[in-house]
Design a protein around this motif. Structure first.
Motif, PDB file in Angstrom:
ATOM      1  N   LEU A 245      -5.315  -0.363   7.849  1.00 26.40           N
ATOM      2  CA  LEU A 245      -5.299   0.839   7.013  1.00 26.40           C
ATOM      3  C   LEU A 245      -4.547   1.984   7.691  1.00 26.40           C
ATOM      4  O   LEU A 245      -3.800   2.721   7.046  1.00 26.40           O
ATOM      5  CB  LEU A 245      -6.731   1.279   6.709  1.00 26.40           C
TER       6      LEU A 245
ATOM      7  N   CYS B 146       0.831  -1.206   0.000  1.00 27.61           N
ATOM      8  CA  CYS B 146       0.000   0.000   0.000  1.00 27.61           C
ATOM      9  C   CYS B 146       0.867   1.259   0.000  1.00 27.61           C
ATOM     10  O   CYS B 146       0.532   2.242  -0.666  1.00 27.61           O
ATOM     11  CB  CYS B 146      -0.942  -0.008   1.204  1.00 27.61           C
TER      12      CYS B 146
ATOM     13  N   THR C 236      -3.049   7.173   1.341  1.00 23.73           N
ATOM     14  CA  THR C 236      -4.367   6.866   0.781  1.00 23.73           C
ATOM     15  C   THR C 236      -5.405   7.859   1.279  1.00 23.73           C
ATOM     16  O   THR C 236      -5.409   8.238   2.445  1.00 23.73           O
ATOM     17  CB  THR C 236      -4.770   5.428   1.165  1.00 23.73           C
TER      18      THR C 236
ATOM     19  N   VAL D 275      -8.684   2.368  -1.428  1.00 15.85           N
ATOM     20  CA  VAL D 275      -8.430   0.961  -1.096  1.00 15.85           C
ATOM     21  C   VAL D 275      -9.767   0.284  -0.814  1.00 15.85           C
ATOM     22  O   VAL D 275     -10.564   0.773  -0.009  1.00 15.85           O
ATOM     23  CB  VAL D 275      -7.501   0.818   0.127  1.00 15.85           C
TER      24      VAL D 275
ATOM     25  N   ALA E 129     -11.046   4.711   1.766  1.00 12.47           N
ATOM     26  CA  ALA E 129     -11.157   3.252   1.741  1.00 12.47           C
ATOM     27  C   ALA E 129     -12.632   2.892   1.777  1.00 12.47           C
ATOM     28  O   ALA E 129     -13.479   3.693   2.183  1.00 12.47           O
ATOM     29  CB  ALA E 129     -10.417   2.622   2.914  1.00 12.47           C
TER      30      ALA E 129
END
Length: 346
Positions: free
Chosen positions: A181, A87, A188, A95, A191
């Motif tokens: 996460l 990731c 990111t 994600v 999600a």
């Protein structure tokens, strides 16, 4: 009548007797306190909720309790199959996290062949991971764990932790999703938790997120004032003793909800103070309520759908973001219908 005088010699044995009684009573009290303290400390240390990777000492932390309506979280679980650097290396915009049973290899194959294969939308990187626990089952000569190890090497999308995978433990699976996460995806933006028996239109999802709030954001099928089910025959029964309120807080239905990544650490912090109910989407809603963060309705009510309508013509699949299917086996046919509609200009 006045008492007769007692000489000093006569008082001495009585005083000694009373002193002996006092010493015996004191010893009994001290012994009782020692035994009570030992039993209390032992029972506290055996509770799995008291030792957590993220916990801090707090006077208002969640009371230790695990019964058939709650789960052992917070608790120090460990990932036994992990993708430590993927990731970070990919830095995806979005994600997709898919909870799935260890033995359900067919569902994982269906997703990889359909919406899980969409990795770039409008210049934004999209990645997916399957999150699962451990199974007690075996599958022929090769164990499920051996299959998963090989599958992990082939696809690099398996995240497996050391809790027992079951419906009752979906809350554990969801909270481990937030944990993973928060520590693995620093770049990111968003999600999504999405069930394996759900159709997902990744293009529409990314299009919505490009216009969405970037912080403290969660959306999906947002439910308000849902009554707590007291029918013991219900799959989602909760007794008054576990949850005394008559309605649930606002929450997003678990088949598919989207959130900004800054929420992960906040939800994990709230979990230190909110008893973990086995109904995972309600529990996330309880954490959001504890944080005082409202959920956001999607731009249109028909973007996130629970049931597939009888008529899916007229560009239905290109207009929605999610639709719950009867099973993941339907996904391949639905995906073909979606592609036909997309190619026809829907």
């Amino acid at each position: 009548m006045s008492e007769l005088p007692i000489s000093k010699g006569e008082r001495t044995p009585w005083i000694k007797f009373r002193r002996c009684l006092w010493y015996v009573a004191a010893l009994i009290m001290v012994g009782t306190l020692v035994i009570y303290s030992s039993v209390f400390q032992e029972s506290w240390s055996l509770n799995p909720r008291t030792s957590t990777p993220n916990s801090s000492t707090s006077h208002d932390s969640v009371p230790p309790l695990v019964d058939e309506y709650t789960v052992a979280y917070p608790h120090e679980y460990h990932f036994i199959l992990d993708e430590l650097n993927r990731c970070r290396e990919e830095s995806p915009f979005l994600v997709l996290m898919i909870p799935v049973a260890p033995h359900n290899r067919e569902a994982r194959h269906m997703i990889r062949s359909t919406w899980g294969n969409v990795t770039m939308v409008q210049g934004k990187v999209v990645s997916h991971y399957f999150i699962l626990g451990q199974s007690r089952e075996e599958n022929g000569a090769e164990t499920i764990e051996e299959q998963l190890l090989r599958e992990s090497r082939d696809h690099r999308d398996i995240l497996q932790s050391d809790f027992l995978d079951s419906y009752h433990n979906l809350t554990i699976k969801t909270m481990l999703m937030f944990e993973w996460l928060s520590t693995h995806c620093p770049q990111t933006s968003y999600a999504m938790k999405v069930d394996s028996d759900t159709f997902l239109n990744v293009h529409n999802l990314v299009g919505m997120l490009l216009k969405a709030p970037q912080h403290l954001y969660m959306t999906g099928i947002v439910v308000r004032f849902a009554p707590v089910l007291r029918d013991q025959n219900s799959k989602w029964f909760l007794p008054f003793s576990t949850f005394p309120e008559s309605v649930y807080p606002t929450y997003a239905i678990g088949l598919g909800y989207v959130f900004s990544l800054d929420l992960t650490r906040k939800i994990l912090e709230a979990a230190q103070h909110v008893r973990a109910l086995y109904i995972e989407d309600v529990y996330v809603g309880l954490c959001m309520k504890h944080l005082g963060i409202p959920l956001t309705d999607p731009p249109r009510n028909d973007m996130f759908m629970i049931w597939k309508p009888s008529d899916t013509g007229n560009c239905y699949w290109t207009s929605v973001i999610t639709t719950l299917l009867h099973s993941s086996n339907q996904l391949l046919d639905v995906w073909k219908s979606y592609q036909i509609q997309a190619q026809s200009g829907c």
